[in-house]
Design a protein around this motif. Structure first.
Motif, PDB file in Angstrom:
ATOM      1  N   THR A  35     -11.666   0.240  12.430  1.00 47.54           N
ATOM      2  CA  THR A  35     -12.120  -0.561  11.247  1.00 47.54           C
ATOM      3  C   THR A  35     -11.098  -0.429  10.196  1.00 47.54           C
ATOM      4  N   LYS A  36     -11.003  -1.366   9.284  1.00 47.71           N
ATOM      5  CA  LYS A  36     -10.032  -1.586   8.360  1.00 47.71           C
ATOM      6  C   LYS A  36     -10.089  -0.368   7.492  1.00 47.71           C
ATOM      7  N   GLU A  37     -11.249   0.200   7.128  1.00 45.48           N
ATOM      8  CA  GLU A  37     -11.176   1.339   6.307  1.00 45.48           C
ATOM      9  C   GLU A  37     -10.422   2.556   6.753  1.00 45.48           C
ATOM     10  N   GLU A  38     -10.986   2.727   8.159  1.00 45.54           N
ATOM     11  CA  GLU A  38     -10.322   3.960   8.897  1.00 45.54           C
ATOM     12  C   GLU A  38      -8.790   3.928   9.147  1.00 45.54           C
ATOM     13  N   LEU A  91       0.780  -1.154  -0.043  1.00 42.69           N
ATOM     14  CA  LEU A  91       0.081  -0.015   0.113  1.00 42.69           C
ATOM     15  C   LEU A  91       0.960   1.267  -0.032  1.00 42.69           C
ATOM     16  N   LEU A  92       1.864   1.444   0.943  1.00 48.85           N
ATOM     17  CA  LEU A  92       2.697   2.445   1.010  1.00 48.85           C
ATOM     18  C   LEU A  92       3.724   2.870  -0.171  1.00 48.85           C
ATOM     19  N   SER A  93       3.954   1.557  -0.920  1.00 48.74           N
ATOM     20  CA  SER A  93       4.651   1.722  -1.923  1.00 48.74           C
ATOM     21  C   SER A  93       4.423   2.597  -3.166  1.00 48.74           C
ATOM     22  N   GLY A 112       3.340   1.625  12.447  1.00 49.00           N
ATOM     23  CA  GLY A 112       2.955   0.328  13.227  1.00 49.00           C
ATOM     24  C   GLY A 112       1.429   0.834  13.663  1.00 49.00           C
ATOM     25  N   THR A 113       1.062  -0.171  14.225  1.00 47.38           N
ATOM     26  CA  THR A 113      -0.286  -0.073  15.315  1.00 47.38           C
ATOM     27  C   THR A 113       0.095  -0.168  16.669  1.00 47.38           C
ATOM     28  N   ALA A 114      -0.818   0.282  17.541  1.00 48.89           N
ATOM     29  CA  ALA A 114      -0.697  -0.151  19.038  1.00 48.89           C
ATOM     30  C   ALA A 114      -1.963  -0.384  19.791  1.00 48.89           C
ATOM     31  N   GLY A 115      -2.104  -0.856  20.986  1.00 47.75           N
ATOM     32  CA  GLY A 115      -3.466  -0.702  21.583  1.00 47.75           C
ATOM     33  C   GLY A 115      -3.164   0.267  22.708  1.00 47.75           C
ATOM     34  N   ALA A 116      -4.087   0.976  22.893  1.00 44.97           N
ATOM     35  CA  ALA A 116      -3.820   2.129  23.780  1.00 44.97           C
ATOM     36  C   ALA A 116      -3.833   1.510  25.085  1.00 44.97           C
ATOM     37  N   LEU A 117      -3.278   2.121  26.163  1.00 44.72           N
ATOM     38  CA  LEU A 117      -3.580   1.472  27.810  1.00 44.72           C
ATOM     39  C   LEU A 117      -3.993   2.766  28.388  1.00 44.72           C
ATOM     40  N   ASP A 118      -4.393   3.756  27.865  1.00 46.46           N
ATOM     41  CA  ASP A 118      -4.741   5.069  28.428  1.00 46.46           C
ATOM     42  C   ASP A 118      -6.542   5.177  27.886  1.00 46.46           C
ATOM     43  N   ARG A 131      -5.790   6.280   8.081  1.00 46.07           N
ATOM     44  CA  ARG A 131      -4.767   6.835   9.092  1.00 46.07           C
ATOM     45  C   ARG A 131      -3.305   6.451   8.816  1.00 46.07           C
ATOM     46  N   VAL A 132      -3.285   5.384   8.425  1.00 41.94           N
ATOM     47  CA  VAL A 132      -2.008   4.689   7.946  1.00 41.94           C
ATOM     48  C   VAL A 132      -1.408   5.691   6.738  1.00 41.94           C
ATOM     49  N   ILE A 133      -2.167   5.905   5.850  1.00 44.43           N
ATOM     50  CA  ILE A 133      -1.785   6.615   4.629  1.00 44.43           C
ATOM     51  C   ILE A 133      -1.381   7.996   4.975  1.00 44.43           C
ATOM     52  N   SER A 134      -2.217   8.858   5.869  1.00 36.07           N
ATOM     53  CA  SER A 134      -1.987  10.130   6.315  1.00 36.07           C
ATOM     54  C   SER A 134      -0.706  10.034   6.971  1.00 36.07           C
TER      55      SER A 134
END
Length: 237
Positions: free
Chosen positions: A215-218, A28-30, A88-94, A222-225
């Motif tokens: 969601t996958k779309e959101e 995707l990022l390529s 990458g992605t992360a799970g929030a702890l806050d 966010r990754v592209i931005s």
């Protein structure tokens, strides 16, 4: 030493690299690069090299977890990579952090032992922190675009499914605002090899709220931005 997992040659890998866990995200990022060239597909570690605003940049897959990311980081370094930003992605702890927000880590906690012990040869820890200059550029870039981000420490877990009912309390109580799996390894090896490293994480779920997922779309949006800003930052480093 020559790489044995990344079957690229010197000149194929740019000095500036975005590293991601998911090969689908690499593809995707390529598309954001000019004239992207696939320079490795061995072991599923897809790597594309192209240009962004006149600067050569590679986008590389590091897989899941510390050991996989360590192999890829070391081999990218052998091939000329010197400046790395993990997206990458992360799970929030806050509980105050929303899905789709960004975390720009200022450090990463980790359990002693495992690959860290093998590298250091002792249980005393090596500070796992990113390059200040890269963090500063990332903060300025995200602030200038009005994107909601949090600065703070994350916990790099070795096991995705090992959480129990005390997990959030334990790790947030130690000053961590998110959990992911690779930042500690990247920051640790960046210190050892003299590479400039940083990271941006999209909050995909919030463990403090019961684990709802984006969601996958959101997430893709966010990754592209984030990737566009990271590419701009890397072109300035």
């Amino acid at each position: 030493m020559n790489p044995v997992h990344i079957l690229a040659k010197k000149g194929d890998i740019a000095e500036r690299v975005i590293v991601v866990g998911d090969p689908g995200r690499t593809e995707l990022l390529s598309t954001l690069l000019v004239s992207p060239k696939l320079v490795n597909k061995n072991r599923g570690f897809l790597i594309y090299t192209g240009e962004y605003e006149g600067t050569q940049i590679s986008i590389a897959t590091h897989g899941i977890g510390g050991p996989s990311s360590a192999v890829v980081f070391e081999e990218l370094y052998m091939l000329g990579g010197r400046k790395f930003i993990r997206l990458g992605t992360a799970g929030a702890l806050d509980p105050s952090i929303d899905l789709g927000d960004y975390i720009i880590p200022t450090g990463a906690s980790y359990n002693p032992g495992g690959l860290f012990y093998q590298y250091s040869g002792e249980l005393s820890s090596v500070s796992s922190t990113p390059d200040f200059f890269i963090v500063n550029l990332l903060v300025n870039a995200f602030a200038s675009r009005g994107l909601k981000y949090y600065l703070g420490n994350v916990f790099s877990s070795d096991a995705f499914y090992a959480e129990d009912e005390n997990f959030v309390r334990k790790w947030s109580g130690r000053g961590n605002i998110g959990v992911e799996m690779e930042c500690a390894t990247l920051f640790f090896l960046g210190k050892m090899r003299g590479a400039k490293v940083g990271a941006v994480l999209v909050v995909s779920d919030n463990l403090a709220r019961g684990g709802d997922w984006i969601t996958k779309e959101e997430l893709e949006g966010r990754v592209i931005s984030a990737a566009k800003l990271i590419l701009s930052v890397l072109s300035k480093v």
